[in-house]
Enzyme design. Structure first.
Site, PDB file in Angstrom:
ATOM      1  N   ARG A   1       5.731 -13.001   9.123  1.00 31.13           N
ATOM      2  CA  ARG A   1       6.377 -11.735   8.813  1.00 31.13           C
ATOM      3  C   ARG A   1       7.709 -11.643   9.545  1.00 31.13           C
ATOM      4  O   ARG A   1       7.935 -12.336  10.534  1.00 31.13           O
ATOM      5  CB  ARG A   1       5.479 -10.563   9.177  1.00 31.13           C
ATOM      6  CG  ARG A   1       5.160 -10.400  10.655  1.00 31.13           C
ATOM      7  CD  ARG A   1       4.463  -9.065  10.943  1.00 31.13           C
ATOM      8  NE  ARG A   1       3.355  -8.816  10.026  1.00 31.13           N
ATOM      9  CZ  ARG A   1       3.235  -7.704   9.287  1.00 31.13           C
ATOM     10  NH1 ARG A   1       4.130  -6.749   9.379  1.00 31.13           N
ATOM     11  NH2 ARG A   1       2.217  -7.526   8.498  1.00 31.13           N
TER      12      ARG A   1
ATOM     13  N   LYS B   1       4.362   0.551   9.530  1.00 34.29           N
ATOM     14  CA  LYS B   1       4.491   1.797   8.778  1.00 34.29           C
ATOM     15  C   LYS B   1       3.884   2.969   9.556  1.00 34.29           C
ATOM     16  O   LYS B   1       4.358   4.088   9.455  1.00 34.29           O
ATOM     17  CB  LYS B   1       3.813   1.663   7.414  1.00 34.29           C
ATOM     18  CG  LYS B   1       4.672   0.939   6.406  1.00 34.29           C
ATOM     19  CD  LYS B   1       4.110   1.077   5.012  1.00 34.29           C
ATOM     20  CE  LYS B   1       3.012   0.058   4.795  1.00 34.29           C
ATOM     21  NZ  LYS B   1       2.584  -0.030   3.391  1.00 34.29           N
TER      22      LYS B   1
ATOM     23  N   GLU C   1       0.874  -1.170   0.000  1.00 35.41           N
ATOM     24  CA  GLU C   1       0.000   0.000   0.000  1.00 35.41           C
ATOM     25  C   GLU C   1       0.914   1.225   0.000  1.00 35.41           C
ATOM     26  O   GLU C   1       1.792   1.347   0.859  1.00 35.41           O
ATOM     27  CB  GLU C   1      -0.896   0.011   1.243  1.00 35.41           C
ATOM     28  CG  GLU C   1      -1.789   1.233   1.216  1.00 35.41           C
ATOM     29  CD  GLU C   1      -2.807   1.306   2.353  1.00 35.41           C
ATOM     30  OE1 GLU C   1      -2.807   0.413   3.228  1.00 35.41           O
ATOM     31  OE2 GLU C   1      -3.582   2.276   2.357  1.00 35.41           O
TER      32      GLU C   1
HETATM   33  P1  ATP Z   1       1.238  -1.924   7.991  1.00 33.39           P
HETATM   34  O1  ATP Z   1       2.629  -1.697   8.510  1.00 33.39           O
HETATM   35  O2  ATP Z   1       0.512  -0.653   7.790  1.00 33.39           O
HETATM   36  O3  ATP Z   1       0.499  -3.011   8.678  1.00 33.39           O
HETATM   37  P2  ATP Z   1       1.979  -3.630   5.866  1.00 33.39           P
HETATM   38  O4  ATP Z   1       3.324  -3.769   6.459  1.00 33.39           O
HETATM   39  O5  ATP Z   1       1.056  -4.751   5.802  1.00 33.39           O
HETATM   40  O6  ATP Z   1       1.281  -2.401   6.507  1.00 33.39           O
HETATM   41  P3  ATP Z   1       1.770  -3.408   3.021  1.00 33.39           P
HETATM   42  O7  ATP Z   1       2.157  -2.271   2.179  1.00 33.39           O
HETATM   43  O8  ATP Z   1       0.365  -3.833   2.986  1.00 33.39           O
HETATM   44  O9  ATP Z   1       2.211  -3.007   4.453  1.00 33.39           O
HETATM   45  O10 ATP Z   1       2.709  -4.644   2.748  1.00 33.39           O
HETATM   46  C1  ATP Z   1       3.003  -5.119   1.458  1.00 33.39           C
HETATM   47  C2  ATP Z   1       3.384  -6.562   1.515  1.00 33.39           C
HETATM   48  O11 ATP Z   1       4.519  -6.743   2.353  1.00 33.39           O
HETATM   49  C3  ATP Z   1       2.282  -7.406   2.089  1.00 33.39           C
HETATM   50  O12 ATP Z   1       2.125  -8.552   1.274  1.00 33.39           O
HETATM   51  C4  ATP Z   1       2.763  -7.781   3.453  1.00 33.39           C
HETATM   52  O13 ATP Z   1       2.314  -9.052   3.794  1.00 33.39           O
HETATM   53  C5  ATP Z   1       4.289  -7.748   3.300  1.00 33.39           C
HETATM   54  N1  ATP Z   1       4.905  -7.396   4.566  1.00 33.39           N
HETATM   55  C6  ATP Z   1       4.662  -6.312   5.307  1.00 33.39           C
HETATM   56  N2  ATP Z   1       5.390  -6.324   6.454  1.00 33.39           N
HETATM   57  C7  ATP Z   1       6.120  -7.459   6.420  1.00 33.39           C
HETATM   58  C8  ATP Z   1       7.077  -8.055   7.315  1.00 33.39           C
HETATM   59  N3  ATP Z   1       7.408  -7.481   8.466  1.00 33.39           N
HETATM   60  N4  ATP Z   1       7.629  -9.228   6.956  1.00 33.39           N
HETATM   61  C9  ATP Z   1       7.293  -9.806   5.783  1.00 33.39           C
HETATM   62  N5  ATP Z   1       6.411  -9.307   4.914  1.00 33.39           N
HETATM   63  C10 ATP Z   1       5.819  -8.143   5.210  1.00 33.39           C
END
Ligand code: ATP
Ligand code: MG
Length: 597
Positions: free
Chosen positions: A299, A309, A73
């Site tokens: 994650r 974020k 996003e």
């Molecule tokens: P927020 O921090 O707002 O919860 P988010 O980290 O989910 O948002 P996105 O932009 O939706 O942010 O993430 C994009 C992709 O990266 C998604 O498929 C998510 O699953 C993956 N992702 C995000 N954070 C991690 C992490 N810490 N480890 C592995 N993958 C991640």
């Protein structure tokens, strides 16, 4: 081996994994020397996701196609957790001859911005991945998604609900409390179509109505209790402007975007496991020709930092860091500015693997991957962070010698360079003690040390200022002790680095430490994570550098001998005002710990 990696995050297993790594590296020494970071070009990876892809290919499940996507996003910069997902999705596409799409998951008008889109594209490319022409925006599907919602209504599988958000929560119940049907659940298809159209036309206030999927208010899975799929939200969208006042919810938009793009494996993080039945329900209800398989993995959580974020944005907005690319941030932009390399990040991602268990990864493992990479590629130079003046009393005034120094002992091809030597030098203040304790083998009155690539010197006397501090050290050189000289082989306990004062460049150096003082700053929801910020995470000093650093390109890695890895800052360093960031120190806490066992 694959099974071991599935347990990563289980306490103690970090070490086992590391040992496995060492074994692989030893077996693969040749490959590691020739092919980038150790192990990167090594044996095919195996984990539960790749195994599943292999099996699907074996069964010709998607006609032999593999299509993944990375769907950020654009509401913030990417961080090291995203890098894990990028390496996984793009990596699988590479390994299985497939494609990986980059999709902006931009269905929220209020938080998204083109600045983030550009930063995301830049970071993915920098990490070494290429989406070719496969760049997509969920916002491009708003028309189709709206059409899908209309179809669901026509199928009698969606309805417009007037409950307030609070009432909706109350009606929804809890995992152990059955839900209660909305009084609006049995509206006719015609009525729902009319109301949904009027929602789109902007007749109702934000939040006054939502479109809900009609599933099962008694499902043990809360996400299946008639979830909202469209909401009214007035806000200027950075791409579609004010064209829409209704926006699809994540669960609705995501599976359909995947399906529209022909994704085969939709890889996401573990918290979406409970959303999978909804993902499947929507695609089944609409009988979409493509039904991707959602697969969840753990994650990345990294110690001594935060990864949400929202929290990173908070630190940026409150000025607690200098921006998204502050070198202390876990963002890709911050890591890059700090001097981290894409190879190190990719190797780190490979090393941690993918698993089904949430755990905490030690940031020392990332630093270890970084040192390993920098050690291979960084040129060695001499710099003095806390200068102390040394005068060589038996060396002629005005004389300069050019001494040969090795650029990188790990890489003979890097060659040698000339370093100027003269009567007045700077050494590290810590390398001198007027009254040395036992076992101090560096410079003190009456003692000898070797100057790197130069002579053996002996401390004869000191000059103090009015406050009694040592301001200058007077030494004599052994003129025959430089490389090739008669006494060059003399045994001397210590070798120290130095810079010729007349030739030295002045620079600002920024020494970074961890941004937080505790392993998990956001573990306790009762406590503001910002209270754990490390007040000493940035120390700024003035250094003296050898003149060859005048040509340092921004972000080009150097090892300042005995001090750590550094690079010129990509924002602030100018030819007449050098600024260097310390990427990481030389001490490898991770490797040390492993050797101790
Ligand atoms: P927020 O921090 O707002 O919860 P988010 O980290 O989910 O948002 P996105 O932009 O939706 O942010 O993430 C994009 C992709 O990266 C998604 O498929 C998510 O699953 C993956 N992702 C995000 N954070 C991690 C992490 N810490 N480890 C592995 N993958 C991640
Ligand atoms: Mg998300």
């Amino acid at each position: 081996m694959g099974n071991l990696s599935a347990l990563h995050g289980v306490p103690g297993l970090d070490k086992l994994l590391f040992l496995r790594d060492i074994m692989t590296a030893l077996n693969d020494k040749k490959g590691s020397l020739e092919g980038g970071v150790a192990g990167e070009n090594a044996a095919p990876m195996s984990d539960f996701i790749r195994d599943m892809v292999r099996e699907d290919l074996g069964n010709n499940k998607h006609g032999g196609r593999v299509a993944t996507r990375f769907p950020p996003e654009p509401n913030g910069y990417l961080h090291i957790g995203h890098a894990k997902s990028i390496c996984l999705n793009f990596g699988i596409a590479q390994e299985f001859n497939g494609v990986c799409h980059l999709r902006m998951d931009d269905t929220n008008p209020t938080t998204e911005d083109i600045e983030y889109v550009n930063a995301i594209m830049h970071d993915v490319r920098w990490l070494g991945f290429d989406w070719k022409e496969k760049m997509f925006y969920a916002s491009d599907y708003f028309g189709r998604l709206h059409q899908f919602a209309v179809e669901l209504i026509q199928l009698g599988k969606a309805y417009v609900c007037d409950l307030s958000p609070e009432e909706m929560i109350r009606y929804r119940g809890a995992p152990d409390v059955p839900g209660q049907e909305s009084p609006f659940r049995n509206r006719t298809v015609a009525e729902n179509l009319d109301l949904f159209e009027r929602m789109r036309q902007g007749e109702y206030a934000d939040g006054a109505k939502v479109l809900r999927a009609k599933i099962d208010m008694n499902s043990p899975n809360i996400h299946m209790r008639d979830p909202a799929i469209y909401r009214i939200r007035r806000g200027h969208h950075y791409r579609t402007g004010d064209r829409w006042c209704i926006y699809p919810m994540y669960d609705f938009a995501h599976c359909l975007s995947d399906s529209v793009e022909g994704i085969t494996h939709s890889i996401c993080t573990l918290e979406f496991e409970v959303h999978r039945p909804l993902y499947d329900w929507i695609l089944d209800a609409l009988k979409t020709p493509c039904h991707p398989q959602q697969i969840e993995f753990a994650r990345l959580n990294l110690s001594f930092t935060v990864m949400s974020k929202r929290k990173l944005l908070q630190m940026v907005e409150e000025g607690l860091v200098s921006g998204w690319d502050d070198p202390r941030m876990p963002t890709i932009a911050g890591l890059r500015r700090r001097g981290c390399t894409p190879e190190a990040i990719r190797h780190f991602a490979r090393r941690i693997g993918v698993t089904k268990y949430n755990g905490l990864t030690d940031v020392a493992l990332l630093e270890h991957s970084l040192r390993e990479d920098l050690n291979r590629r960084a040129r060695r130079v001499m710099a003095v962070l806390k200068p102390l003046k040394v005068v060589l009393t038996n060396y002629p005034e005005g004389k300069t010698e050019e001494l040969e120094a090795v650029n990188n002992p790990e890489d003979p091809a890097a060659g040698t360079r000339q370093v100027p030597f003269s009567r007045v030098l700077y050494i590290e203040r810590d390398d001198f003690m007027e009254i040395p304790p036992k076992k101090f083998f560096r410079l003190f009155p009456g003692n000898e040390v070797r100057l790197r690539y130069a002579y053996i010197i002996k401390c004869e006397s000191v000059v103090k200022n009015a406050a009694g501090e040592v301001e200058e050290v007077h030494c004599t050189i052994d003129p025959e002790s430089k490389s090739g000289g008669a006494t060059s082989g003399r045994k001397i306990k210590s070798t120290i680095h130095w810079v010729s004062a007349a030739h030295a460049l002045d620079a600002e150096v920024r020494l970074y430490d961890r941004l937080f003082t505790v392993e998990q700053p956001d573990a306790d929801p009762e406590r503001d994570f910002k209270t754990f910020m490390n007040p000493k995470s940035l120390e700024v000093g003035r250094a003296k550098l050898e003149p060859s650093l005048a040509g340092a390109q921004p972000l080009e890695p150097y090892q300042f001998e005995r001090l750590g890895y550094f690079c010129a800052d990509n924002r602030d360093s100018q030819p007449d005002k050098l600024v260097f960031n310390r990427t990481v120190g030389l001490r490898d806490a991770w490797a040390k710990e492993m050797i101790k066992g």
